[in-house]
Design an enzyme around this catalytic site. Sequence first.
Site, PDB file in Angstrom:
ATOM      1  N   SER A   1     110.900  17.832  14.535  1.00 40.88           N
ATOM      2  CA  SER A   1     110.359  19.165  14.764  1.00 40.88           C
ATOM      3  C   SER A   1     110.702  20.029  13.553  1.00 40.88           C
ATOM      4  CB  SER A   1     110.995  19.740  16.032  1.00 40.88           C
ATOM      5  OG  SER A   1     110.606  21.071  16.219  1.00 40.88           O
TER       6      SER A   1
ATOM      7  N   LYS B   1     106.124  17.485  14.019  1.00 42.21           N
ATOM      8  CA  LYS B   1     105.730  18.607  14.899  1.00 42.21           C
ATOM      9  C   LYS B   1     106.015  19.896  14.159  1.00 42.21           C
ATOM     10  CE  LYS B   1     108.214  20.631  18.814  1.00 42.21           C
ATOM     11  NZ  LYS B   1     108.742  20.386  20.167  1.00 42.21           N
TER      12      LYS B   1
ATOM     13  N   LYS C   1     106.312  23.926  14.302  1.00 43.41           N
ATOM     14  CA  LYS C   1     106.426  25.103  15.142  1.00 43.41           C
ATOM     15  C   LYS C   1     105.398  26.116  14.657  1.00 43.41           C
ATOM     16  CE  LYS C   1     109.986  24.390  17.810  1.00 43.41           C
ATOM     17  NZ  LYS C   1     109.789  24.412  19.275  1.00 43.41           N
TER      18      LYS C   1
ATOM     19  N   ASP D   1     103.692  23.157  18.152  1.00 45.68           N
ATOM     20  CA  ASP D   1     104.408  23.695  19.321  1.00 45.68           C
ATOM     21  C   ASP D   1     104.468  25.212  19.207  1.00 45.68           C
ATOM     22  OD1 ASP D   1     106.052  24.297  21.438  1.00 45.68           O
ATOM     23  OD2 ASP D   1     107.837  23.300  20.624  1.00 45.68           O
TER      24      ASP D   1
ATOM     25  N   GLU E   1     101.398  22.140  21.983  1.00 41.51           N
ATOM     26  CA  GLU E   1     102.402  22.239  23.030  1.00 41.51           C
ATOM     27  C   GLU E   1     102.597  23.693  23.452  1.00 41.51           C
ATOM     28  OE1 GLU E   1     106.060  20.577  21.638  1.00 41.51           O
ATOM     29  OE2 GLU E   1     107.129  20.966  23.513  1.00 41.51           O
TER      30      GLU E   1
ATOM     31  N   ASP F   1     105.462  22.115  28.105  1.00 40.20           N
ATOM     32  CA  ASP F   1     106.909  21.973  28.005  1.00 40.20           C
ATOM     33  C   ASP F   1     107.531  22.954  29.007  1.00 40.20           C
ATOM     34  OD1 ASP F   1     109.609  22.061  27.264  1.00 40.20           O
ATOM     35  OD2 ASP F   1     109.280  22.780  25.239  1.00 40.20           O
TER      36      ASP F   1
ATOM     37  N   LYS G   1     111.968  17.208  29.151  1.00 43.77           N
ATOM     38  CA  LYS G   1     113.344  17.537  28.754  1.00 43.77           C
ATOM     39  C   LYS G   1     114.179  17.546  30.026  1.00 43.77           C
ATOM     40  CE  LYS G   1     112.265  20.686  24.926  1.00 43.77           C
ATOM     41  NZ  LYS G   1     111.957  22.105  24.670  1.00 43.77           N
TER      42      LYS G   1
ATOM     43  N   GLY H   1     113.389  17.701  22.627  1.00 43.66           N
ATOM     44  CA  GLY H   1     114.769  17.810  22.162  1.00 43.66           C
ATOM     45  C   GLY H   1     115.208  19.251  22.186  1.00 43.66           C
TER      46      GLY H   1
END
Length: 369
Positions: A136, A162, A164, A189, A214, A239, A263, A291
Site C-alpha cells: 500500500s 495499491k 491511496k 483505496d 476500495e 473495507d 481485516k 493490513g
Amino acid sequence: MKLSTVELHRVRLPLVSPFRTSFGSQSSRELVLVRVETPDAEGWGECVAMEEPLYSPEYLDAAHHVISRFLVPRLVAFGDGLTASRIARVLEPVKGHPMAKAAIELAVLDAELRAAGRSFADEIGSVHALVPAGVSVGIMDEIPQLLDAVEGYLAQGYVRIKLKIEPGWDVAPVAAVRERFGDIALQVDANTAYTLGDARHLARLDAFDLLLIEQPLPEDDLRGHAALARQIRTPVCLDESIVSARSAADAIALGACSVVNIKAGRVGGYLEARRVHDVCAAAGVPVWCGGMLETGVGRAANVALAALPGFTLPGDTSASDRFYVQDITAPFVLEQGHVRVPTGPGLGVDVDRAVLAELTTSVMPLPVS
Ligand code: NPG
C-alpha cells in the site's frame, strides 16, 4: 482454560517513512499488544486500533480502556471453561470495539494452539505455504516522488500496488503509474473520501484497468456503493463497511461490492474473519487480506488468513520492512514477491522481549481472579 496472566503492552514503533492516507499522516505506529498466560502456554495478540478515531470509531486509549475495564473481566468471570472459540460470544454483550475484541481473542487463540502444538495456519484453514505480497503506497506531495516509491517496491518484487487516493490525488497519480509501469496489478483505496456525486469523476479511473477501487464512499452508504458500482466499470471493493459476516452478506446482496477486503480487527477477530471469507466464497466474491501496519504478531496471523482458498487477490501482506526497521518478531521477508506462512505452534512467531522492552511505553497487568 484458565487465564493466569493478562497484560497490556503499549508500544511505539517508528515507521521507515511517513504513511499518508486521506485521514491523516503518521510517522510512528503506537499500538497495544495483549499477552496472556495460561498454565500451559503464553499467547500474544495485537490490537490494530489507531491513535485517533479517523479510520473507524475505535482508538488506542479507548481500546486499552475497554479491554481492561470490560472485556478481560468478562473472560475472567467466565472461568475455566473459556476457549478462544467462545470469546466472541462471551464478549457479545459489549457493543462494538471489534479491534479490542480481536486482540484478546488472538492472544487466547495463540496460547491455546501453542499448548496443543498446533499452528494458527492449520487452525484457520490455510492452504498455501506462501502468499503473494501487495504493498500500500501512501499519498505523496508530488507524482515523481510517488513514481520513485512505486519503482522501489516493484524492484523489491511486490506483485501488486495499491495507491491511496483522495480528491485532488486520484486520476493523475493513477495515470502516471499506469503510464510508467505498464501492465502491473494496480488498485486504489479511497478510505471513504468521496460521495456518490463524484461518480462521474471516479468513472475516469475506468480507463486504467484497475483491479478495484476500495471504499470510495462512507462506510454506512451501501446503497451509494451499489449505485456507484452501476456507474463505473472498476470493481468496487469494501473495507470499512464490512464489520461482520452478516454485513458482508448484506453488501453482496445489495450489489454494493464485488470484492471484499478482510481485516480481522475490523470484524472482531480472526474467527469472524474466516466467516467473512466463507460468506464471500459461497457468493463467488473474491477477497483479499487488508493490513493495518501490523507488527510481526498481527502480520503472522494476517499471512495465515491470506492463505485461505478464497483469498484470490494479493493482500496488504507486505514484508515487515515496508513499515519497520526493527520489528518485535523475526521479520517477514519477501521471497519472489511472496511471504511465508508461519507453521510453528500458535502464531509461529516469537516476540523478542529485548526489542519489545525498548519500544514499550507502558505495561499494565490486569486482575485475573
Ligand atoms: O500494509 O499494513 C499495511 C497498510 C495497508 O493501507 C493500508 N491500510 O485503509 O487499509 C487501509 C490502511 C490503513 C492503515 C487503515 C492504517 C487503518 C489504519
